[in-house]
Scaffold this active site. Structure first.
Site, PDB file in Angstrom:
ATOM      1  N   GLU A  43      49.569  31.243  31.033  1.00 48.13           N
ATOM      2  CA  GLU A  43      50.146  31.933  29.871  1.00 48.13           C
ATOM      3  C   GLU A  43      51.231  32.914  30.285  1.00 48.13           C
ATOM      4  O   GLU A  43      51.226  34.097  29.909  1.00 48.13           O
ATOM      5  CB  GLU A  43      49.054  32.654  29.082  1.00 48.13           C
TER       6      GLU A  43
ATOM      7  N   GLU B 250      43.605  24.868  27.071  1.00 44.74           N
ATOM      8  CA  GLU B 250      42.707  25.829  26.413  1.00 44.74           C
ATOM      9  C   GLU B 250      42.796  25.630  24.911  1.00 44.74           C
ATOM     10  O   GLU B 250      43.897  25.434  24.373  1.00 44.74           O
ATOM     11  CB  GLU B 250      43.090  27.297  26.698  1.00 44.74           C
TER      12      GLU B 250
HETATM   13  P1  P53 Z   1      40.264  36.302  24.848  1.00 47.16           P
HETATM   14  C1  P53 Z   1      46.115  36.128  23.901  1.00 47.16           C
HETATM   15  C2  P53 Z   1      46.484  35.101  23.061  1.00 47.16           C
HETATM   16  C3  P53 Z   1      46.104  33.810  23.357  1.00 47.16           C
HETATM   17  C4  P53 Z   1      45.339  33.557  24.483  1.00 47.16           C
HETATM   18  O1  P53 Z   1      41.259  35.063  24.929  1.00 47.16           O
HETATM   19  C5  P53 Z   1      44.993  34.579  25.336  1.00 47.16           C
HETATM   20  C6  P53 Z   1      45.378  35.866  25.045  1.00 47.16           C
HETATM   21  C7  P53 Z   1      45.009  36.980  25.961  1.00 47.16           C
HETATM   22  O2  P53 Z   1      43.919  37.640  25.435  1.00 47.16           O
HETATM   23  O3  P53 Z   1      44.322  34.401  26.504  1.00 47.16           O
HETATM   24  C8  P53 Z   1      43.812  33.154  26.889  1.00 47.16           C
HETATM   25  O4  P53 Z   1      39.354  36.181  26.020  1.00 47.16           O
HETATM   26  C9  P53 Z   1      43.524  33.246  28.368  1.00 47.16           C
HETATM   27  C10 P53 Z   1      42.061  33.292  28.696  1.00 47.16           C
HETATM   28  C11 P53 Z   1      41.314  33.991  27.585  1.00 47.16           C
HETATM   29  C12 P53 Z   1      41.444  33.147  26.331  1.00 47.16           C
HETATM   30  O5  P53 Z   1      42.784  32.857  26.024  1.00 47.16           O
HETATM   31  O6  P53 Z   1      41.147  37.479  24.939  1.00 47.16           O
HETATM   32  O7  P53 Z   1      44.182  32.271  29.130  1.00 47.16           O
HETATM   33  O8  P53 Z   1      41.916  33.899  29.949  1.00 47.16           O
HETATM   34  O9  P53 Z   1      39.974  34.260  27.856  1.00 47.16           O
HETATM   35  C13 P53 Z   1      40.788  33.765  25.127  1.00 47.16           C
HETATM   36  O10 P53 Z   1      39.541  36.173  23.566  1.00 47.16           O
END
Ligand code: P53
Length: 491
Positions: free
Chosen positions: A178, A377
């Protein structure tokens, strides 16, 4: 919904990142990483970044879910779900504990040998991110992270060490997780986790972000070149957070604002895929008088280090609207310029849930990049309830994933988009990146651990575990198999 045939070899799997699962933060020579100095926050506030590890503070990543010691049990559960692939990252600070050593830490390298061997035992293909929000903390304090050009060298040394070591164990690589999260340069969290620095008083955060991100795209391009010199069969991808930004209305000013937002969020992958800066951005640097350190050698390296596929996360969509006072230059400030989309619901954490946005995303990237895409993801953070019988009836998670897989399959079978695989977030419950909570759960496997660090760490299969097992077994043809007691829908 039974007629869609996905290609054989489609990489169904699940994803995590090292710092969010492994724990063992100071074991076998591991150094501190940026994730080790972030405290836990509540649902709607930001994690605190402390000066090193401070007594009396709680750092949830220090133990996480103890994957470092429990990976054989966990990989076995992934295999039971039928995973063809498993996406994780290599904790940079296990390999180079301080970040600026000349030689890697053997004990750290040996851990990933064991992990990748365990995956291959079950025919699971590792998909590995080099840098997933876990830069060695010493690089932050001694060099300001990617403020410094020197960090390019530290990163490429790390990349070379792991490409060499896992030459025959890992085929699919991603450089920076990201990389475009730092588009939101007003958030301390994004700059710290993407680039390893905090903004100083009086500094122009946007300008510093562009400089650091330039060093990162150069580091990424150099890593691609090193990878192919070590193994020509390696597939190296870039990775962006694909959060599309829609115009709030059909007012042409809103439409242009949304276009500028998309340009601002996706110049990173533009450079990583095309090997050159988009013209709007070089003009923007001039207009803003951002005098960046971008050398002719850098530009040549960007050209030589383009990626072969594009990985992306997809959780939600955004919407934006032009300001009345917007100047001719139209800039995008993500902490100020987003508006609520009334057409889509929100998760408990305020993330706008938009399955059709995934089909849009796949088509948008396919049109722009003409490369294979990999959904590395996709998922929903939710409060899960463990019953007395150790079951979790997470129908809301099944619904979220089913609706997104349907849209991905439409993009593939109706729109002709090439998708390599799907590794939802997350394979097992993790420590949330943005909040540090365990209770913002994403996994197919429940881990008995609470926000305050209490819990037995025992693993339990959720309803979504059995549902996803059937999805994989039918190669995505049957998405409606129901499981368990079910239908305690929360969404
Ligand atoms: P969390 C922001 C927007 C989209 C994805 O996020 C993001 C974030 C950062 O918070 O992060 C990704 O745990 C990231 C993972 C993360 C997951 O999305 O903040 O690549 O490490 O855990 C979910 O709810």
């Amino acid at each position: 919904m039974t007629s869609r045939t996905l290609p054989a070899g489609f990489l169904w799997g699940g994803a995590v990142a090292a710092h969010q699962v492994e724990g063992a933060y100071n074991v076998d020579g591991k150094g501190l990483s940026v994730a080790d100095v972030m405290t836990a926050a509540g649902t709607h506030d930001e994690r605190k970044i402390t000066q090193g590890v401070q007594p009396g503070e709680f750092y949830p990543n220090h133990e996480a879910v103890d994957f470092y010691h429990r990976y054989p049990e966990d990989v076995k559960l992934f295999a039971e779900m039928g995973f063809k692939s498993f996406r994780t990252s290599i904790a940079w600070s296990r390999i180079f504990p301080q970040g600026d050593e000349l030689e890697p830490n053997e004990a750290g390298l040996a851990f990933y040998d064991r992990l990748f061997d365990e995956c291959h035992k079950y025919g699971i293909e590792p998909v590995v991110t080099l840098s997933h929000f876990e830069m060695p903390y010493h690089l932050v304090t001694a060099y300001g992270g990617f403020r410094s050009r020197k960090t390019i060298t530290f990163f490429t040394r790390f990349a070379r060490a792991v490409f060499t070591r896992y030459r025959d164990k890992v085929k699919y690589w991603l450089t920076f997780n990201e990389i475009n999260n730092q588009t939101n340069y007003d958030r301390e969290f994004t700059l710290f986790t993407n680039s390893g620095f905090q903004v100083k008083p009086g500094e122009n955060a946007e300008a510093v972000m562009y400089q650091a991100a330039h060093y990162e795209v150069v580091a990424s391009a150099l890593a691609v070149q090193i990878a192919h010199s070590i193994n020509p069969d390696f597939q190296v991808g870039a990775m962006v957070a694909f959060t599309p930004v829609y115009p709030a209305t059909d007012n042409p000013r809103d439409v242009f604002k949304a276009q500028r937002a998309m340009q601002s969020r996706f110049w990173f992958s533009d450079v990583q895929v095309e090997g050159q800066y988009p013209s709007w951005l070089t003009h923007y640097f001039q207009a803003k008088k951002y005098d960046l350190d971008i050398t002719p050698a850098d530009l040549a390296n960007l050209k030589k280090g383009t990626v072969e596929y594009l990985g992306f996360s997809y959780y939600m969509s955004f919407a934006t609207q032009a300001n009345d006072h917007e100047d001719d230059q139209f800039s995008y400030n993500e902490s100020q310029d987003l508006v609520t989309n009334q057409f889509v619901p929100q998760s408990d954490w305020g993330w706008q849930v938009d399955p059709e946005g995934l089909r849009y995303a796949l088509n948008w990237m396919n049109d722009r990049y003409h490369l294979p895409l990999f959904v590395v993801e996709n998922g929903i953070g939710a409060i899960d309830h463990l019953t007395a019988d150790h079951e979790v009836h997470d129908q809301y998670r099944i619904d979220y994933l089913r609706e997104h897989i349907e849209q991905m399959e439409l993009a593939m079978t109706e729109d002709g988009v090439e998708v390599m695989g799907y590794t939802p977030w997350s394979a097992i419950d993790i420590v949330s990146a943005s909040t540090g909570q365990l209770s913002k759960r994403y996994g197919f496997i429940y881990v008995d651990r609470n926000d305050d660090g209490s819990g037995s760490l025992a693993r339990y299969r959720k309803d979504s575990f059995y549902w996803y097992q059937h999805v994989i077994a039918t190669n995505g043809a049957e998405l409606n198999q129901t499981v368990g007691e079910k239908d305690e829908s929360k969404s």
